[in-house]
Design a protein around this motif. Structure first.
Motif, PDB file in Angstrom:
ATOM      1  N   TRP A 250      -1.606  -5.333   2.094  1.00 34.79           N
ATOM      2  CA  TRP A 250      -2.079  -4.170   1.345  1.00 34.79           C
ATOM      3  C   TRP A 250      -1.116  -3.028   1.640  1.00 34.79           C
ATOM      4  CZ3 TRP A 250      -4.232   0.709   2.650  1.00 34.79           C
ATOM      5  CH2 TRP A 250      -4.800   1.388   1.570  1.00 34.79           C
ATOM      6  N   TRP A 251      -0.298  -2.705   0.619  1.00 36.42           N
ATOM      7  CA  TRP A 251       0.783  -1.736   0.807  1.00 36.42           C
ATOM      8  C   TRP A 251       1.648  -2.133   2.004  1.00 36.42           C
ATOM      9  CZ3 TRP A 251       1.765   1.235  -3.177  1.00 36.42           C
ATOM     10  CH2 TRP A 251       0.725   1.652  -4.017  1.00 36.42           C
ATOM     11  N   PHE A 265      -9.135  -2.327   8.125  1.00 37.54           N
ATOM     12  CA  PHE A 265      -9.164  -2.257   6.672  1.00 37.54           C
ATOM     13  C   PHE A 265     -10.564  -2.536   6.126  1.00 37.54           C
ATOM     14  CE2 PHE A 265      -8.870  -4.399   2.566  1.00 37.54           C
ATOM     15  CZ  PHE A 265      -8.146  -3.476   1.829  1.00 37.54           C
ATOM     16  N   ASN A 266     -11.195  -3.611   6.579  1.00 39.54           N
ATOM     17  CA  ASN A 266     -12.507  -3.986   6.041  1.00 39.54           C
ATOM     18  C   ASN A 266     -13.597  -3.008   6.447  1.00 39.54           C
ATOM     19  OD1 ASN A 266     -11.587  -6.295   4.705  1.00 39.54           O
ATOM     20  ND2 ASN A 266     -11.771  -7.555   6.530  1.00 39.54           N
ATOM     21  N   ASN A 269     -13.149   0.319   4.554  1.00 37.10           N
ATOM     22  CA  ASN A 269     -13.594   0.256   3.156  1.00 37.10           C
ATOM     23  C   ASN A 269     -15.108   0.160   3.052  1.00 37.10           C
ATOM     24  OD1 ASN A 269     -11.334   0.142   1.037  1.00 37.10           O
ATOM     25  ND2 ASN A 269     -10.552  -1.193   2.644  1.00 37.10           N
ATOM     26  N   TYR A 304      -9.370   6.308  -5.862  1.00 38.66           N
ATOM     27  CA  TYR A 304      -9.411   5.488  -4.653  1.00 38.66           C
ATOM     28  C   TYR A 304      -9.414   4.001  -4.991  1.00 38.66           C
ATOM     29  CZ  TYR A 304     -11.007   3.455  -0.282  1.00 38.66           C
ATOM     30  OH  TYR A 304     -11.109   2.681   0.856  1.00 38.66           O
ATOM     31  N   LEU A 305     -10.223   3.602  -5.977  1.00 37.98           N
ATOM     32  CA  LEU A 305     -10.269   2.196  -6.363  1.00 37.98           C
ATOM     33  C   LEU A 305      -8.923   1.725  -6.892  1.00 37.98           C
ATOM     34  CD1 LEU A 305     -13.755   1.976  -8.124  1.00 37.98           C
ATOM     35  CD2 LEU A 305     -13.125   1.047  -5.893  1.00 37.98           C
ATOM     36  N   GLU A 306      -8.225   2.591  -7.636  1.00 37.78           N
ATOM     37  CA  GLU A 306      -6.931   2.197  -8.174  1.00 37.78           C
ATOM     38  C   GLU A 306      -5.903   1.990  -7.065  1.00 37.78           C
ATOM     39  OE1 GLU A 306      -5.166   0.699 -11.227  1.00 37.78           O
ATOM     40  OE2 GLU A 306      -7.019   1.818 -11.521  1.00 37.78           O
ATOM     41  N   LEU A 308      -6.598   1.277  -4.010  1.00 35.07           N
ATOM     42  CA  LEU A 308      -7.029   0.103  -3.252  1.00 35.07           C
ATOM     43  C   LEU A 308      -6.567  -1.180  -3.932  1.00 35.07           C
ATOM     44  CD1 LEU A 308      -8.759  -1.090  -0.922  1.00 35.07           C
ATOM     45  CD2 LEU A 308     -10.710  -1.008  -2.493  1.00 35.07           C
ATOM     46  N   MET A 309      -6.771  -1.282  -5.243  1.00 30.74           N
ATOM     47  CA  MET A 309      -6.385  -2.500  -5.955  1.00 30.74           C
ATOM     48  C   MET A 309      -4.873  -2.638  -6.073  1.00 30.74           C
ATOM     49  SD  MET A 309      -9.248  -2.781  -8.995  1.00 30.74           S
ATOM     50  CE  MET A 309      -8.628  -1.309  -9.799  1.00 30.74           C
ATOM     51  N   GLY A 311      -2.686  -1.684  -4.069  1.00 30.73           N
ATOM     52  CA  GLY A 311      -2.090  -2.050  -2.795  1.00 30.73           C
ATOM     53  C   GLY A 311      -1.912  -3.548  -2.636  1.00 30.73           C
ATOM     54  N   THR A 403      -5.510   7.439 -12.487  1.00 29.59           N
ATOM     55  CA  THR A 403      -5.422   6.043 -12.053  1.00 29.59           C
ATOM     56  C   THR A 403      -4.138   5.359 -12.493  1.00 29.59           C
ATOM     57  OG1 THR A 403      -6.681   5.388 -14.010  1.00 29.59           O
ATOM     58  CG2 THR A 403      -7.926   5.746 -11.988  1.00 29.59           C
TER      59      THR A 403
END
Length: 533
Positions: A250-251, A265-266, A269, A304-306, A308-309, A311, A403
Motif C-alpha cells: 500500500w503505497w 494498517f488494519n 483503518n 480518504y477512500l480514494e 486508500l484504494m 494505494g 477523488t
C-alpha cells in the motif's frame, strides 16, 4: 436525646453503577438476560463444545487407532490434535459472531422503529453515542455469552497445540475490532433503510438478508484478508501448513510481509471507519430526515477512500517498461472504476436532499432576499458547497475532483501513451456520467411524488442496466456505434477500437444533457422561489 439508629443507604450495586453509566445498556441487559434465555445460550455453547470434543475424540493420536473406511483418520501427534481444534474454532468464531450480532442488531433496531419505541429513545437526554453504544453492547448479549464460554476452550487448545500467544492476541484484537465496525454499520443500516415501515414490519426478513451477506461475504473476506496480511506469519496455525505470503503493498508499504505494518494498517483503518460511521450515526439518530452525511463529511470520506484504494494500485513490483504491465494497470483502473461507481452512487444517495429541504433552502437559504440573509453568487456558491439542504450536484462535482486528482497523478506516471489515453477516456466518462446521474436523481427528488426515493432508485438502475441490454439486443455494437455506448457511460466497450468522432459525439452529447438538466433544475428552483414570495 434521640438514640435511634441512623439509616445508612445501601451501597449501589453494579447494576446501579452500570445504569448510571449507560441506561440503555441496562435496559438491554434486563430485557434479554432472562433466566430462560441465559440457560439456552449457555446450553448451546456447552453442547457445541461437547460435540466438537466428541468429534475430535475419533482422531486421537494413539497407536491402535481404528480407521474405518471413509473415516476421519487420526492426528499425527497430540500437538496436532489440539491444533486442529484450535484451527476449527478460529474459523468458526468470526462466522458465528458476525452472523448473530448483525442479525440481532438490525432486527432489534428495526423492530423498535416499526413499533415507534425508537422515537422515545431519541428524546432521551442521553447522548446518541451512549444510546447506540448501549445497543451494540447489549443487543447481542446472548451471543457474547455463548462465544465467551468458548474462549477458555480455544485458549486451552492454543496452549496445548503450541500456538503462539501473539497470534491469539492478534486474532481477538482483529475479531473484536471488526465486529464493532460491522455492528456499528448494522446500526446505520437499520436507521437508514426504512423498509420495515413499508413492508408491514417484516424486520426478520431484512435482518436475515444482512446477516446472510455477512456470512457468505464479510466473514470469509475477514479471514482471507487477515490471513495474507496480519497473520501471514502464522499461516500454519490457520491452514495446517505454511503458506507463501502474497505480495501486497500500500503505497509501497509492505503490509503482507511486515507484521507490524500490517497490524498498524488494519487497526488504523478500523479506527477511521468506526469514527466515520459513528459521526454519521450521531448526525442521523436525532434527525432522521437529514441527509445521511454532510457535504463536508463527504469530501473527507471520499478523498480518504480514494487514497486508500489507489494505494493498492501502486506496487513496486510493477515494471512499467513491460507491455504486459500496462494491461495490469488497466485492470487495476477497472477495479477502481467499479469501486468508485459504488462509492459515488452511495454519495449521491447520501447527499441529495428531499423536496422539503430544498424548499426550505430556497425560502430561507442563500436564494432568499430578506435582510437577514445576504444574497449574491458567492453566498449561493458557499451554500451549494457546504449547506446540507442545498442541491447535491455541486458537492458531487467537488467530490469527483477531489477523488480523481490522485488518479490523474497516478495515470500521469504511466510511461505508455496509449494506456494513458485510454485511462483518461475512462476518467472523463466516469466524471460526466456521475454528474449526469446526480442531476437526474436531484430532479426526481424535487418532484411532487409520493415516494421519490423509489422512483429515483428505479430510474438510476434503469439508466445503468437497460441501455446495455437494449443495445445488445438490437445489435448496436460498440465498434460501429461507439458514441452511443460512451453516452450511456460504457467507456470500456470502446477502448479496443477508439475513434475520435465517437469521443467527440459521445462527450458532447453528455455535456449537452448535463447543461439542459442543470437549466431545467435552476428553472424549477426559481419557480419555487417565486412561489415562496
Amino acid at each position: 436525646m434521640n438514640n435511634s439508629p441512623i439509616d445508612i443507604p445501601n451501597a449501589p450495586t453494579w447494576l446501579d453503577r452500570l445504569g448510571n453509566w449507560n441506561p440503555q445498556l441496562l435496559r438491554e441487559i434486563r430485557g434479554r438476560l432472562k433466566r430462560r434465555n441465559l440457560i439456552v445460550a449457555v446450553s448451546v455453547s456447552l453442547l457445541f463444545q461437547v460435540l466438537l470434543l466428541l468429534f475430535y475424540s475419533q482422531r486421537l493420536p494413539v497407536n491402535d487407532c481404528y480407521i474405518q473406511p471413509g473415516g476421519f483418520g487420526c492426528a499425527t501427534s497430540w500437538t496436532e490434535w489440539w491444533r486442529e481444534q484450535f484451527r476449527f474454532l478460529a474459523w468458526v468464531e468470526p462466522f458465528l459472531l458476525f452472523l448473530t450480532g448483525i442479525y440481532s442488531i438490525v432486527a432489534d433496531l428495526s423492530l423498535e422503529d416499526y413499533k415507534g419505541t425508537l422515537n422515545f429513545i431519541r428524546i432521551s437526554p442521553r447522548s446518541s453515542v451512549s444510546i447506540l453504544l448501549g445497543k451494540v453492547m447489549g443487543v447481542p448479549l446472548l451471543a457474547y455469552i455463548s462465544l465467551g464460554l468458548i474462549i477458555p476452550y480455544h485458549l486451552v487448545t492454543a496452549i496445548k497445540g503450541d500456538v503462539a500467544i501473539a497470534f491469539m492476541l492478534s486474532f481477538y484484537i482483529m475479531l473484536i475490532g471488526t465486529a464493532f465496525l460491522l455492528f456499528s454499520a448494522s446500526l446505520l443500516i437499520a436507521l437508514l433503510s426504512g423498509w420495515q415501515a413499508k413492508f408491514g414490519g417484516q424486520v426478520s426478513a431484512g435482518a436475515l438478508l444482512f446477516a446472510f451477506i455477512s456470512f457468505i461475504w464479510i466473514s470469509p473476506a475477514f479471514m482471507w484478508w487477515n490471513s495474507i496480511t496480519t497473520w501471514s506469519a502464522y499461516s500454519e496455525f490457520l491452514y495446517g501448513r505454511a503458506i507463501a505470503p502474497i505480495t501486497a503493498e500500500w503505497w509501497y508499504l509492505p503490509i503482507s510481509n511486515n507484521i507490524w505494518a500490517a497490524h498498524g494498517f488494519n487497526i488504523g483503518n478500523l479506527l477511521v471507519f468506526n469514527l466515520a460511521i459513528w459521526r454519521i450515526l450521531e448526525r442521523r439518530f436525532h434527525n432522521p430526515t437529514a441527509t445521511i452525511a454532510s457535504k463536508g463529511q463527504s469530501y473527507v470520506i471520499t478523498a480518504y477512500l480514494e487514497i486508500l484504494m489507489l494505494g493498492f494500485c501502486v506496487q513496486s513490483w510493477v515494471n512499467q517498461s513491460d507491455a504486459n504491465e500496462f494491461e495490469l494497470q488497466l485492470i487495476m483502473l477497472l477495479l477502481l472504476y467499479i469501486a468508485n461507481s459504488l462509492i459515488f452512487l452511495s454519495a449521491i444517495a447520501a447527499l441529495t436532499p428531499p423536496r422539503q429541504a430544498l424548499l426550505d433552502w430556497v425560502r430561507f437559504g442563500a436564494l432568499s432576499t430578506t435582510e437577514e440573509h445576504p444574497s449574491g453568487w458567492l453566498y449561493i456558491l458557499r451554500d451549494l458547497i457546504w449547506s446540507d439542504k442545498s442541491p447535491a450536484p455541486v458537492a458531487i462535482l467537488l467530490n469527483l475532483l477531489f477523488t480523481h486528482l490522485p488518479i490523474l497523478i497516478w495515470v500521469n506516471s504511466w510511461k505508455n501513451p496509449s494506456a494513458q489515453a485510454k485511462a483518461l477516456i475512462v476518467i472523463a466518462s466516469f466524471v460526466l456520467t456521475s454528474l449526469l446521474i446526480s442531476l437526474i436523481n436531484q430532479l426526481i427528488m424535487f418532484l411532487k411524488t409520493r415516494n421519490p426515493s423509489a422512483w429515483s432508485t428505479g430510474a438510476i438502475l434503469g439508466l445503468i442496466v437497460l441501455p446495455s441490454l437494449t443495445m445488445l439486443s438490437l445489435s448496436i455494437s460498440p465498434d460501429r456505434y461507439g458514441s452511443v455506448w460512451l453516452f450511456f457511460g460504457y467507456p470500456w466497450a470502446i477502448l479496443t477500437n477508439i475513434k475520435q468522432i465517437d469521443l467527440i459525439a459521445g462527450f458532447s452529447a453528455q455535456i449537452s444533457v448535463i447543461i439542459a438538466l442543470s437549466l431545467q433544475f435552476v428553472h424549477r428552483l426559481q419557480r419555487a422561489n417565486n412561489m415562496a414570495k
